[in-house]
Design an enzyme around this catalytic site. Structure first.
Site, mmCIF file in Angstrom:
data_model
loop_
_atom_site.group_PDB
_atom_site.id
_atom_site.type_symbol
_atom_site.label_atom_id
_atom_site.label_comp_id
_atom_site.label_asym_id
_atom_site.label_seq_id
_atom_site.Cartn_x
_atom_site.Cartn_y
_atom_site.Cartn_z
ATOM 1 N N HIS A 1 58.215 27.662 41.313
ATOM 2 C CA HIS A 1 58.819 26.559 42.079
ATOM 3 C C HIS A 1 58.040 26.438 43.373
ATOM 4 O O HIS A 1 57.627 27.431 43.946
ATOM 5 C CB HIS A 1 60.292 26.863 42.375
ATOM 6 C CG HIS A 1 61.053 25.690 42.897
ATOM 7 N ND1 HIS A 1 60.896 25.215 44.176
ATOM 8 C CD2 HIS A 1 61.957 24.877 42.303
ATOM 9 C CE1 HIS A 1 61.702 24.170 44.340
ATOM 10 N NE2 HIS A 1 62.337 23.933 43.244
ATOM 11 N N ASP B 1 65.269 24.805 35.852
ATOM 12 C CA ASP B 1 65.056 23.941 34.676
ATOM 13 C C ASP B 1 64.920 24.736 33.390
ATOM 14 O O ASP B 1 65.080 24.205 32.301
ATOM 15 C CB ASP B 1 63.776 23.103 34.874
ATOM 16 C CG ASP B 1 63.871 22.225 36.110
ATOM 17 O OD1 ASP B 1 63.001 22.327 36.991
ATOM 18 O OD2 ASP B 1 64.863 21.476 36.203
#
Ligand code: MLT
Length: 438
Positions: free
Chosen positions: A317, A373
């Protein structure tokens, strides 16, 4: 030019940045406040174009605002909404309670909450013409395209929302958007499936009403599976806000022109539609389906490490340099969901990918930990949502954060219409010859 910390010992955070330049008499002191300088202060450094600019493509090291809504510490893996750790809100609070918290800064009292839920419940309907608008789309239209267009169209149904500095109008528009996003999302789903629209059921909770509008068939009242209701509530909370992400930046920038909130939220949906932003959970599932079987995972991992395959989607991320705190919660939720619906081959692949990624130094050294996700898509798929609908679910949840950020921007006296500068790289002046024949 700037203070260069001594190589030996770590320096305390300075309160002033002294700028000087070799061979010039430049001597400028810039105050450092909250870990930042005011970029405009750099204009005190003379250049040929009237003053020094900061150049920061994608604004990766630029604070565009002061915000009290969400706090992220990427190194420590911390995410808090108005100071409340996400781990404590997810699974205990309701999504509408969190939506109130994000906007108002404090948890609602019981009367405030009851009134908020009542107002949202009784604004879930949309104008009948919206159905006609949606029916204009092809059967295979992407639901994010439908959602983005329809939310923008709502601004034509509520022209008084343009009065953004009228607190009552602003409050009503915020209620309408939070209330109607699930309805529009469900209508888009039903249109794609060729099914009749299911109207809101005001006796159901926010999440159960959404699941009813998506899935009800001939039964008089839809009963969502409790594990799916809980999963949706938690996933909505986890996706509600995430400080100045791409789509929130879009909402703030578009909202800074003082357009109505329906148009500003439509801009956020458009940004979220991008595969680098909201589409990441869809990309995870496609990756898992391309792997096909758990026995293929080692070969896939070798390809990723050898640069012969695409990215390991769902890992890493841009902000979290450790575990995305949301991912830990989603993984536990996935275990709950799959304990009930059964573990399938895709989950086996996901678990093996995570096991390897969390033990292989190649991924650990690159801080490639699972992000929010990674498991979200598997949960939505177990609920039978089609892959291209995952980002729609993200948009329903993020509308709460977008609206809180939008209102904070409007009420921030330092904010103006967003208008960045540029470094011009085009040609110098040249004469127009006008040689075309029209
Ligand atoms: C989000 O929740 O918006 C995503 O993690 C992307 C981001 O924060 O940049």
């Amino acid at each position: 030019m700037a203070n260069t910390p001594s190589a030996s010992a770590p320096t305390a955070a300075p309160s002033t940045l002294h700028l000087s330049a070799p061979g010039s008499d430049l001597s400028v002191d810039l105050p450092i406040v909250d870990g930042a300088i005011r970029a405009n202060d750099l204009r005190k450094v003379p250049t040929e174009d009237g003053g020094l600019l900061s150049y920061d493509p994608a604004f990766l090291n630029t604070a565009s605002c002061r915000s009290a809504i969400t706090y992220i510490d990427g190194d420590a893996g911390i995410l808090r909404y108005r100071g409340y750790p996400i781990e404590q809100l997810a699974g205990k609070a309701s999504f509408l309670e969190v939506a109130w918290l994000l906007r108002h800064g404090e948890l609602p009292t019981q009367p405030e909450y009851d009134s908020w839920v009542h107002d949202i419940t009784y604004h879930t309907y949309v104008h009948e013409n919206v159905k006609t608008f949606l029916q204009g789309f092809r059967y295979d239209a992407h639901p994010m395209s439908m959602l983005c267009s329809t939310v923008a169209a709502l601004s034509s149904f509520y022209p008084s929302a343009k009065n953004i500095y009228d607190p009552e109008e602003r409050n009503l528009a915020i209620i309408r958007l939070i209330a109607k996003l699930p309805t529009l999302a469900a209508f888009a789903y039903r249109h794609i499936k060729g099914l009749p629209f299911v109207y809101p059921d005001n006796d159901l909770s926010y999440v159960d009403n959404f699941l009813s509008m998506v899935a009800r068939m001939t039964e008089p009242r839809y009963e969502a599976r409790p594990v799916f209701t809980r999963a949706t509530e938690i996933l909505f909370i986890l996706h509600a806000d995430h400080e100045q992400n791409c789509s929130t930046n879009a909402v703030r920038a578009v909202g800074s022109s003082h357009v109505d909130p329906f148009s500003a939220i439509a801009a956020g949906i458009a940004a979220l539609y991008g595969p680098l932003h909201g589409g990441a959970n869809e990309a995870v599932l496609r990756m898992i389906q391309d792997i096909g079987h758990v026995k293929n995972v080692p070969a896939f991992i070798d390809e990723v490490k050898g640069g012969k395959s695409g990215r390991l989607m769902g890992f890493g991320h841009r902000v979290y340099k450790s575990y995305d705190p949301r991912a830990r919660i989603v993984k536990a939720l996935a275990d709950e969901v799959f304990a009930e619906v059964g573990v399938d081959k895709d989950l086996e692949i996901a678990l093996e990918l995570e096991r390897i990624a969390l033990s292989d130094d190649y991924f650990m050294s690159r801080k490639l930990y699972p992000n929010v996700d990674f498991y979200t898509g598997l949960i939505y798929r177990s609920m039978k949502f089609p892959m291209d609908f995952f980002t729609v679910l993200f948009a329903i949840a993020r509308t709460a954060g977008w609206l809180a950020q939008w209102e904070e921007m409007l009420l921030d006296k330092e904010q103006k219409i967003a208008r960045p500068r540029q470094i011009y790289t085009g040609p110098g002046e040249r004469p127009y010859t006008g040689s075309l024949v029209y």
